[in-house]
Design an enzyme around this catalytic site. Structure first.
Site, PDB file in Angstrom:
ATOM      1  N   PRO A 112      54.202  42.584  43.103  1.00 11.83           N
ATOM      2  CA  PRO A 112      53.717  43.863  43.626  1.00 11.83           C
ATOM      3  C   PRO A 112      52.232  43.785  43.969  1.00 11.83           C
ATOM      4  CG  PRO A 112      55.063  44.240  41.680  1.00 11.83           C
ATOM      5  CD  PRO A 112      54.900  42.746  41.817  1.00 11.83           C
ATOM      6  N   GLY A 114      48.388  44.597  44.510  1.00 16.52           N
ATOM      7  CA  GLY A 114      47.287  45.403  43.968  1.00 16.52           C
ATOM      8  C   GLY A 114      47.646  46.181  42.715  1.00 16.52           C
ATOM      9  N   ALA A 115      48.598  45.671  41.940  1.00 14.04           N
ATOM     10  CA  ALA A 115      49.131  46.456  40.822  1.00 14.04           C
ATOM     11  C   ALA A 115      48.798  45.851  39.465  1.00 14.04           C
ATOM     12  CB  ALA A 115      50.645  46.597  40.985  1.00 14.04           C
ATOM     13  N   GLY A 116      47.810  44.951  39.427  1.00 15.32           N
ATOM     14  CA  GLY A 116      47.410  44.368  38.147  1.00 15.32           C
ATOM     15  C   GLY A 116      48.144  43.091  37.803  1.00 15.32           C
ATOM     16  N   GLY A 118      47.889  40.261  39.813  1.00 13.33           N
ATOM     17  CA  GLY A 118      47.228  39.092  40.407  1.00 13.33           C
ATOM     18  C   GLY A 118      47.852  38.624  41.710  1.00 13.33           C
ATOM     19  N   ASP A 164      42.066  35.835  37.246  1.00 16.83           N
ATOM     20  CA  ASP A 164      43.305  35.771  38.034  1.00 16.83           C
ATOM     21  C   ASP A 164      43.493  34.419  38.708  1.00 16.83           C
ATOM     22  OD1 ASP A 164      43.172  38.446  37.384  1.00 16.83           O
ATOM     23  OD2 ASP A 164      43.882  39.135  39.335  1.00 16.83           O
TER      24      ASP A 164
END
Ligand code: PMV
Length: 337
Positions: A112, A114-116, A118, A164
């Site tokens: 996904p 931009g959802a944390g 990476g 990341d």
């Protein structure tokens, strides 16, 4: 054609505090971005991206940024994805001393956006690896991680830690403290991820914590407490047998620290109603612990649960769009045959 794939990650502990020099422990997960690179006869870069969101796109432009045709897809998505691919191509050109190298690039990702998790780091790492290999100049892992960090740093206007990109390059669990990054041994933890379908604004969230920290001593103390908590978590991992299934006692202790870490992040103002709802659903379902992962504001939570209960509970939680089990990706970026 050279194809490389790199994993996304969850933060076991330490996001936000890592920006102020505290340690953090991200862990790579088996959700990957795949980048194919084929050198061209000219200096053009043609990018085809699928699954970066609901919309795919194709765009071709002549070397460097700023010379792209209009494309009929949401601009922010194109700009974000193109920015990362551009920066990866620039790093590959620089590393291979081939400033005019052109490529046909295809990007696919099941992380996904931009959802944390990476996603951008995985695209950058796989992109630089594929492009340098396609030019016959493969990089060592440390250099690849460093160049991927520089690419992210540039696209994100300096708002990037090494976490990341290093984790996606190396795989497994890693420890990041300032410029020091090292792989660490960790057992295969039973990660479950819940995704609210959205994304937080990392820049805004980081700026918010910065302000709080400057204004209130208790906010600065909260950041330091996150660092203390990370060091406790690291000690637990160091004592564990990385080759065996994690002991229930280890999961209980790590879970407790994750719960604590979520509370401290919420105190710093970076949680969200959807993230809190998923964290509580996971805890109610019997997870050992749960926390948001990444910048927050929306996106994903990560829980520890070896049973199916948390995944099932999350899938019925209002505000949760997708729930999935995420194996630890012990291998980082790799070439796909
Ligand atoms: O949301 P992500 O996965 O990009 O993580 C952001 C983590 C922060 O600590 C908030 C910022 C950073 O670059 O470390």
């Amino acid at each position: 054609m050279t194809v490389c794939e790199a994993p996304g990650k969850v933060y076991l502990f330490g996001e936000h505090a890592v920006v102020y020099g505290e340690p953090a422990v991200p862990a790579a997960i088996e959700r990957r971005a795949t980048v194919a690179a084929e050198p061209r006869d000219d200096d053009h870069v043609r990018v085809e991206a699928q699954d970066l969101s609901l919309d795919g796109f194709t765009v071709e432009y002549a070397g460097g940024t700023g010379d792209r045709p209009d494309v009929d897809v949401p601009r922010p998505l194109v700009e974000a994805a193109m920015g990362y691919v551009d920066a990866a191509v620039e790093q590959a050109r620089d590393a291979a001393d081939a400033p005019d190298a052109g490529f046909d690039i295809t990007v696919e990702s099941d992380i996904p956006l931009g959802a944390g998790l990476g996603s951008s780091a995985a695209v950058v790492v796989a992109g630089i690896d594929a492009a340098t290999r396609a030019l016959g100049e493969p990089l060592g892992r440390r250099e690849l991680a460093e160049r991927a960090y520089r690419a992210e740093y540039e696209v994100q206007d300096g708002q990037a830690s090494r976490a990341d990109t290093f984790c996606s390059t190396m795989g497994g669990a890693v420890r990041v403290e300032g410029d020091d990054c090292d792989p660490i041994d960790a057992p295969n933890l039973p990660f479950v991820v819940g995704f609210d379908g959205g994304a937080g604004d990392t820049g805004e969230l980081v700026a918010g914590v910065r302000e709080l920290r400057a204004e209130h001593e208790f906010a600065a103390d909260t950041v330091e407490s996150i660092g203390d908590l990370v060091r406790t978590g690291e000690d637990l991992l160091a004592e564990a047998d990385a080759d065996a299934d994690p002991e229930p006692a280890l999961l209980a202790e790590l879970g407790e620290l994750m719960d604590f870490n979520h509370g401290l992040l919420a105190a710093l103002g970076v949680s969200a109603r959807s993230l809190d709802a998923m964290v509580w659903a996971a805890r109610d379902a019997g997870a050992h612990g749960a926390k948001l992962t990444g910048a927050g504001g929306g996106g994903c939570v990560v829980a520890l649960d070896e049973s199916d209960a948390t995944e099932t509970a999350l899938s019925f939680t209002q505000g949760c769009e997708e729930a999935f089990r995420a194996e630890l990706a012990t291998e980082g970026v790799r070439v796909v045959d």
